[in-house]
Design a protein around this motif. Structure first.
Motif: not given
Ligand code: KIV
Ligand code: NA
Length: 270
Positions: A118-144
């Motif tokens: 949820v907290h990265m959704a805005e960023t994902i939309a921003f990237l996709v709108a500008r030509g950057v395809p995004v694979m998301a990663h949820i559940g256990l997110t090791p960086q957190s």
């Protein structure tokens, strides 16, 4: 060889033959996995399995770019995805775009992967709108792992709805696929049924639309610890250990190099 699938093609494989994904960090390993995989991920797991870091938090843009370029040289038919490292995208959509564009330009990757729902959704939309395809990663997110309190199974009991909301948010934001890490099977199935993009599981049951493993884990090369979700398809670490011990013994006994490894005064440079 058929050229790599586009992110749109991967997205269209929702519900079909499971997507086969593995990580790679070097050219020779990329060459080995390429014929068998739909997607090859240069994961930030590189920091732990190749660089000896205690977590993925110390992984840099430079490391991702260097390994991304190495892997790109070994791929012919699999799609290349590169992980965005910790602190390269969380600050703002603008920061994320700058670094995602850099990784794509430097490595030739077709897409980036980043952690968060949820907290990265805005960023994902921003990237996709500008030509950057995004694979998301949820559940256990090791960086957190510091805020999650470890590498625990996520989404059990009352937490399930939160992870489902993350899945819905990244799909709605335009991610072309989503990695589900360390979730109970019932939740993986529910997410896979409810979102329109392929789910790629790691420790998330066969209910997903695809699977991914860390190559060094499944080959038995990285054995420091072994999560329950890893199946070891080979014991290359043990094989390497035997080879190295044999070499050491033969050098000490002067049985290596043997005559066939030795150059004489005659001959044509062979
Ligand atoms: O860094 C990584 O290797 C990953 C995969 C295991 C999904 O994120
Ligand atoms: Na990762």
């Amino acid at each position: 060889v058929t050229p790599p699938p586009s992110p749109a093609k991967i997205r269209a494989r929702k519900g079909g033959t499971p997507l086969v994904c593995l990580t790679a960090y070097t050219t020779p390993v990329a060459q080995l996995v390429d014929p068998h995989c739909d997607i090859v991920l240069v994961g930030d797991s590189v920091g732990m399995v190749l660089h000896g870091l205690p977590s993925t938090l110390g992984v840099t843009m430079e490391m991702m770019s260097l390994h991304g370029r190495a892997v790109a040289r070994g791929l012919k038919q699999a799609m290349l995805v590169v992980d965005m490292p910790f602190a390269s995208y969380e600050e703002s959509p603008q920061q994320a775009f700058r670094n995602a564009a850099r990784l794509m330009a430097e490595t030739g990757a077709a897409a980036v992967k980043l952690e968060g729902g949820v907290h990265m959704a805005e960023t994902i939309a921003f990237l996709v709108a500008r030509g950057v395809p995004v694979m998301a990663h949820i559940g256990l997110t090791p960086q957190s792992f510091n805020t999650l309190g470890g590498y625990k199974v996520q989404g059990r009991g009352a937490e399930a709805d939160k992870v489902l909301a993350d899945a819905r948010a990244v799909a709605e934001a335009g991610a072309f696929s989503v990695v589900l890490e360390k979730l109970p099977e019932s939740l993986s199935r529910r997410i896979t049924e409810e979102v329109a993009i392929p789910t790629i599981g790691i420790g998330a049951s066969p209910a997903c639309d695809g699977q991914i493993l860390v190559i060094d884990d499944m080959l038995g090369l990285f054995t420091e610890f072994q999560p329950k979700f890893v199946k070891r398809y080979a014991e290359l670490g043990a094989e390497a250990e035997k080879a190295i011990a044999a070499y050491a013994e033969e050098v000490r006994a002067r049985t290596f190099p043997a005559p066939e490894h030795v150059f004489s005064d005659e001959g044509k440079g062979k």
